[in-house]
Scaffold this active site. Sequence first.
Site, PDB file in Angstrom:
ATOM      1  NE  ARG A   1      -2.341  -1.603   3.534  1.00 61.55           N
ATOM      2  CZ  ARG A   1      -2.571  -1.279   4.614  1.00 61.55           C
ATOM      3  NH1 ARG A   1      -3.714  -1.028   4.980  1.00 61.55           N
ATOM      4  NH2 ARG A   1      -1.708  -1.729   5.640  1.00 61.55           N
TER       5      ARG A   1
ATOM      6  CG  ASN B   1      -3.672  -5.022   2.854  1.00 60.34           C
ATOM      7  OD1 ASN B   1      -3.326  -4.659   1.815  1.00 60.34           O
ATOM      8  ND2 ASN B   1      -3.235  -4.664   3.886  1.00 60.34           N
TER       9      ASN B   1
END
Length: 93
Positions: free
Chosen positions: A22, A40
């Site tokens: 990320r 996620n």
Amino acid sequence: MAAEEIQKHIFISGRVQGVGFRAFTRKQAAVLDIKGWVKNLRDGRVEVKIKGKKNKVEKMINKLKEGPSFARVDNFEVKTEKADDFNEFEIRF
């Protein structure tokens, strides 16, 4: 006239959680002036929406297919979508 913006909705699987994916995505988005988000998923995948100029979105997709150094991308699904009104790039939880 400004270049047309396109948007992609991406699902990435493999070793993509717990490896900085990320943060890597947010950094690449900043470099390429991409708007959208990354998060996620409970099933172990990473979900990404990206919007920007076509050439920059294509570069971003290539970066995401590589991922950060500790990641391993096994599967990569991309769909084109109507552009949303994103103002920034964010990590969602």
